[in-house]
Design a protein around this motif. Structure first.
Motif, PDB file in Angstrom:
ATOM      1  N   LEU A 183       1.223  12.800   7.338  1.00 50.09           N
ATOM      2  CA  LEU A 183      -0.162  13.136   6.986  1.00 50.09           C
ATOM      3  C   LEU A 183      -1.121  12.028   7.405  1.00 50.09           C
ATOM      4  O   LEU A 183      -2.241  12.300   7.859  1.00 50.09           O
ATOM      5  CB  LEU A 183      -0.267  13.389   5.483  1.00 50.09           C
ATOM      6  CG  LEU A 183       0.298  14.727   4.991  1.00 50.09           C
ATOM      7  CD1 LEU A 183       0.521  14.683   3.480  1.00 50.09           C
ATOM      8  CD2 LEU A 183      -0.645  15.870   5.348  1.00 50.09           C
ATOM      9  N   ALA A 184      -0.701  10.787   7.245  1.00 53.20           N
ATOM     10  CA  ALA A 184      -1.553   9.662   7.642  1.00 53.20           C
ATOM     11  C   ALA A 184      -1.819   9.682   9.144  1.00 53.20           C
ATOM     12  O   ALA A 184      -2.952   9.449   9.598  1.00 53.20           O
ATOM     13  CB  ALA A 184      -0.897   8.346   7.228  1.00 53.20           C
ATOM     14  N   ILE A 186      -4.124   8.634   1.179  1.00 54.68           N
ATOM     15  CA  ILE A 186      -2.794   9.237   1.244  1.00 54.68           C
ATOM     16  C   ILE A 186      -1.991   8.686   0.070  1.00 54.68           C
ATOM     17  O   ILE A 186      -1.872   7.465  -0.094  1.00 54.68           O
ATOM     18  CB  ILE A 186      -2.075   8.907   2.564  1.00 54.68           C
ATOM     19  CG1 ILE A 186      -2.857   9.475   3.759  1.00 54.68           C
ATOM     20  CG2 ILE A 186      -0.642   9.426   2.546  1.00 54.68           C
ATOM     21  CD1 ILE A 186      -2.880  10.977   3.826  1.00 54.68           C
ATOM     22  N   ALA A 187      -1.438   9.574  -0.755  1.00 52.90           N
ATOM     23  CA  ALA A 187      -0.672   9.146  -1.920  1.00 52.90           C
ATOM     24  C   ALA A 187       0.782   9.582  -1.784  1.00 52.90           C
ATOM     25  O   ALA A 187       1.065  10.768  -1.596  1.00 52.90           O
ATOM     26  CB  ALA A 187      -1.271   9.726  -3.197  1.00 52.90           C
ATOM     27  N   ALA A 188       1.676   8.626  -1.880  1.00 53.82           N
ATOM     28  CA  ALA A 188       3.112   8.901  -1.903  1.00 53.82           C
ATOM     29  C   ALA A 188       3.541   9.042  -3.361  1.00 53.82           C
ATOM     30  O   ALA A 188       3.249   8.169  -4.187  1.00 53.82           O
ATOM     31  CB  ALA A 188       3.881   7.773  -1.222  1.00 53.82           C
ATOM     32  N   LEU A 189       4.212  10.133  -3.674  1.00 48.72           N
ATOM     33  CA  LEU A 189       4.629  10.403  -5.043  1.00 48.72           C
ATOM     34  C   LEU A 189       6.077   9.972  -5.272  1.00 48.72           C
ATOM     35  O   LEU A 189       6.859   9.876  -4.330  1.00 48.72           O
ATOM     36  CB  LEU A 189       4.501  11.896  -5.347  1.00 48.72           C
ATOM     37  CG  LEU A 189       3.135  12.540  -5.089  1.00 48.72           C
ATOM     38  CD1 LEU A 189       3.185  14.025  -5.430  1.00 48.72           C
ATOM     39  CD2 LEU A 189       2.046  11.848  -5.885  1.00 48.72           C
ATOM     40  N   GLY A 190       6.410   9.729  -6.532  1.00 45.14           N
ATOM     41  CA  GLY A 190       7.796   9.395  -6.825  1.00 45.14           C
ATOM     42  C   GLY A 190       7.981   8.737  -8.169  1.00 45.14           C
ATOM     43  O   GLY A 190       7.139   8.851  -9.072  1.00 45.14           O
ATOM     44  N   TYR A 191       9.090   8.005  -8.285  1.00 37.63           N
ATOM     45  CA  TYR A 191       9.528   7.418  -9.546  1.00 37.63           C
ATOM     46  C   TYR A 191       9.745   5.919  -9.335  1.00 37.63           C
ATOM     47  O   TYR A 191      10.451   5.513  -8.402  1.00 37.63           O
ATOM     48  CB  TYR A 191      10.818   8.083 -10.008  1.00 37.63           C
ATOM     49  CG  TYR A 191      10.726   9.589 -10.081  1.00 37.63           C
ATOM     50  CD1 TYR A 191      10.459  10.239 -11.274  1.00 37.63           C
ATOM     51  CD2 TYR A 191      10.880  10.371  -8.926  1.00 37.63           C
ATOM     52  CE1 TYR A 191      10.358  11.623 -11.329  1.00 37.63           C
ATOM     53  CE2 TYR A 191      10.778  11.752  -8.975  1.00 37.63           C
ATOM     54  CZ  TYR A 191      10.523  12.368 -10.171  1.00 37.63           C
ATOM     55  OH  TYR A 191      10.411  13.740 -10.224  1.00 37.63           O
ATOM     56  N   VAL A 192       9.150   5.104 -10.182  1.00 38.99           N
ATOM     57  CA  VAL A 192       9.225   3.657 -10.026  1.00 38.99           C
ATOM     58  C   VAL A 192      10.608   3.156 -10.430  1.00 38.99           C
ATOM     59  O   VAL A 192      11.111   3.470 -11.515  1.00 38.99           O
ATOM     60  CB  VAL A 192       8.151   2.962 -10.876  1.00 38.99           C
ATOM     61  CG1 VAL A 192       8.295   1.441 -10.775  1.00 38.99           C
ATOM     62  CG2 VAL A 192       6.767   3.402 -10.446  1.00 38.99           C
ATOM     63  N   ALA A 212       2.802   0.686   1.771  1.00 38.46           N
ATOM     64  CA  ALA A 212       1.465   0.156   2.061  1.00 38.46           C
ATOM     65  C   ALA A 212       1.125   0.244   3.543  1.00 38.46           C
ATOM     66  O   ALA A 212      -0.046   0.114   3.921  1.00 38.46           O
ATOM     67  CB  ALA A 212       1.365  -1.296   1.589  1.00 38.46           C
ATOM     68  N   GLY A 213       2.133   0.509   4.380  1.00 33.15           N
ATOM     69  CA  GLY A 213       1.869   0.637   5.808  1.00 33.15           C
ATOM     70  C   GLY A 213       1.167   1.930   6.182  1.00 33.15           C
ATOM     71  O   GLY A 213       0.575   2.019   7.266  1.00 33.15           O
ATOM     72  N   PHE A 214       1.195   2.938   5.293  1.00 34.81           N
ATOM     73  CA  PHE A 214       0.527   4.195   5.615  1.00 34.81           C
ATOM     74  C   PHE A 214      -0.167   4.833   4.418  1.00 34.81           C
ATOM     75  O   PHE A 214      -1.035   5.688   4.587  1.00 34.81           O
ATOM     76  CB  PHE A 214       1.529   5.198   6.206  1.00 34.81           C
ATOM     77  CG  PHE A 214       2.731   5.457   5.340  1.00 34.81           C
ATOM     78  CD1 PHE A 214       2.710   6.417   4.340  1.00 34.81           C
ATOM     79  CD2 PHE A 214       3.897   4.728   5.538  1.00 34.81           C
ATOM     80  CE1 PHE A 214       3.826   6.651   3.543  1.00 34.81           C
ATOM     81  CE2 PHE A 214       5.025   4.958   4.742  1.00 34.81           C
ATOM     82  CZ  PHE A 214       4.978   5.922   3.742  1.00 34.81           C
ATOM     83  N   ALA A 215       0.200   4.462   3.202  1.00 34.41           N
ATOM     84  CA  ALA A 215      -0.406   5.052   2.005  1.00 34.41           C
ATOM     85  C   ALA A 215      -1.503   4.157   1.461  1.00 34.41           C
ATOM     86  O   ALA A 215      -1.525   2.945   1.706  1.00 34.41           O
ATOM     87  CB  ALA A 215       0.651   5.287   0.935  1.00 34.41           C
ATOM     88  N   LEU A 260      -1.019  -5.197  -2.832  1.00 41.06           N
ATOM     89  CA  LEU A 260      -0.891  -4.631  -1.487  1.00 41.06           C
ATOM     90  C   LEU A 260      -1.985  -3.614  -1.186  1.00 41.06           C
ATOM     91  O   LEU A 260      -1.931  -2.919  -0.173  1.00 41.06           O
ATOM     92  CB  LEU A 260       0.480  -3.960  -1.340  1.00 41.06           C
ATOM     93  CG  LEU A 260       1.684  -4.906  -1.374  1.00 41.06           C
ATOM     94  CD1 LEU A 260       2.986  -4.122  -1.472  1.00 41.06           C
ATOM     95  CD2 LEU A 260       1.691  -5.802  -0.139  1.00 41.06           C
ATOM     96  N   GLY A 261      -2.972  -3.518  -2.069  1.00 39.27           N
ATOM     97  CA  GLY A 261      -4.082  -2.596  -1.851  1.00 39.27           C
ATOM     98  C   GLY A 261      -3.774  -1.161  -2.200  1.00 39.27           C
ATOM     99  O   GLY A 261      -4.489  -0.246  -1.764  1.00 39.27           O
ATOM    100  N   LEU A 262      -2.737  -0.928  -3.000  1.00 41.34           N
ATOM    101  CA  LEU A 262      -2.328   0.420  -3.365  1.00 41.34           C
ATOM    102  C   LEU A 262      -2.828   0.777  -4.760  1.00 41.34           C
ATOM    103  O   LEU A 262      -2.555   0.064  -5.728  1.00 41.34           O
ATOM    104  CB  LEU A 262      -0.801   0.533  -3.343  1.00 41.34           C
ATOM    105  CG  LEU A 262      -0.135   0.440  -1.971  1.00 41.34           C
ATOM    106  CD1 LEU A 262       1.362   0.214  -2.129  1.00 41.34           C
ATOM    107  CD2 LEU A 262      -0.408   1.697  -1.159  1.00 41.34           C
TER     108      LEU A 262
END
Length: 352
Positions: free
Chosen positions: A207-208, A220-226, A250-253, A275-277
């Motif tokens: 998408l990015a 662009i948001a990557a979803l998931g579980y920490v 952080a390279g694309f989101a 990282l700016g996220l």
């Protein structure tokens, strides 16, 4: 009450309230966390309907979130599940196809004959609210969702964002259609607080790239579980069974949409911010103001940047309660810490 005062004290440390200035939060932007209407105001009205999105906007949500699937004839519709069973009356009108009721096996015309049903705590009405559209509980197309938001923004001067999810499994055709339709409807990066999300980290990267090719700058948001790893923190990608490092993401989101459980904590938010996220948590489902305070306040103190919530009204109420009249420093911060605890009591009495 003791716990609420302790939380208020933590908030006072995390927030700066200079005289005659708005509260500054410990978020990446320094502004208040986003209230993201999860499937619309889905705690009150049938999820992913125009009525639920409209009510969420009226309640003060800055962002509405449509999950997107493709119909048999290639139209984007707002629905969470890959099937129509849980949220519509499809079984009353159609026989199963290919052993079930997949969205992908029905045309848009067929889906438009269905009625969305309330789930969880939702109903088909909300006090003092009358939907502005003729068919408020039909399954909407993505185009209809964007039309609703654009019409509201044009009429009021607001800048409500959208946060569509490209549902997994990751598909080039689905991602491309989402990006192309967003660009065609003015959601090219010029509308604040607009993101595209997916649980597929490969899809998020795709998408990015698509956005870059079209000159678009939505988040662009990557979803998931920490999960904690030997190197710090990562985000689990359930579509591949792998963990993506924060450096990789952080390279694309520009944002992370993460589950409220697992290893999510203030340390993760701090690491992501470095990282700016931005960090958006899901899903907040408090049904009372007291429960909302218990759920939202610790994450506000931790610097969370946005809340996916079925109850945008309660998220807005909690945030509104954190903006008392300015008090000159140095007395401002101690008074804010004490005042937040008192504010909770006042709000609870007002709702009694």
């Amino acid at each position: 009450m003791t716990r609420m005062i302790a939380t208020a004290a933590a908030l006072a440390v995390a927030m700066i309230a200079p005289a005659q200035a708005a509260t500054v939060y410990n978020t990446l932007s320094g502004e208040a966390p986003l209230v993201i209407a999860h499937r619309g105001a889905s705690g009150h009205l049938p999820e992913h309907t125009l009525a639920a999105y409209e009510l969420a906007i009226k309640m003060g949500a800055q962002v509405v979130e449509p999950d997107l699937q493709l119909t048999a004839d290639g139209v984007l519709v707002a629905i969470h599940d890959a099937t129509l069973t849980r949220t519509t009356n499809v079984a009353d009108l159609f026989e199963p196809r290919n052993g079930g009721y997949r969205v992908a096996d029905f045309t848009l015309a067929e889906i438009k004959t269905l009625t969305a049903l309330p789930t969880r705590t939702a109903s088909t009405s909300y006090p003092d609210y009358t939907p502005s559209m003729a068919d408020p509980f039909k399954v909407p197309t993505f185009q209809e969702v964007m039309d609703l938001v654009n019409a509201h923004n044009a009429a009021t001067g607001a800048q409500i964002g959208i946060y569509p999810e490209s549902k997994t499994p990751n598909r080039f055709s689905l991602n491309a259609k989402i990006v192309e339709e967003m660009k065609a409807n003015g959601f090219d990066g010029s509308v604040p607080n607009t993101f595209i999300q997916t649980f597929s980290h490969e899809g998020a990267q795709q998408l990015a790239v698509m956005q870059d090719l079209l000159g678009m700058t939505n988040g662009i948001a990557a979803l998931g579980y920490v999960l904690k790893t030997g190197d710090g923190y990562g985000v689990y990608d359930a579509t591949t069974g792998t963990i993506s490092s924060l450096d990789h993401l952080a390279g694309f989101a520009t944002g992370l949409g993460v589950n409220l459980g697992y290893d999510l904590d203030a340390g993760f938010i701090s690491a992501a911010h470095a990282l700016g996220l931005a960090v958006h948590g899901w899903t907040f489902r408090p049904t009372t103001l007291e429960a909302a305070e218990d759920q939202f306040l610790p994450w506000i103190a931790a610097g969370m940047d946005g809340f996916f919530t079925d109850y945008p009204d309660l998220a807005v109420a909690v945030l509104d309660g954190l903006n008392p009249a300015p008090v000159p420093l140095p007395a401002g911060l101690p008074l804010l810490a004490a005042g937040l605890g008192a504010l909770v009591v006042v709000r609870r009495r007002a709702r009694a």
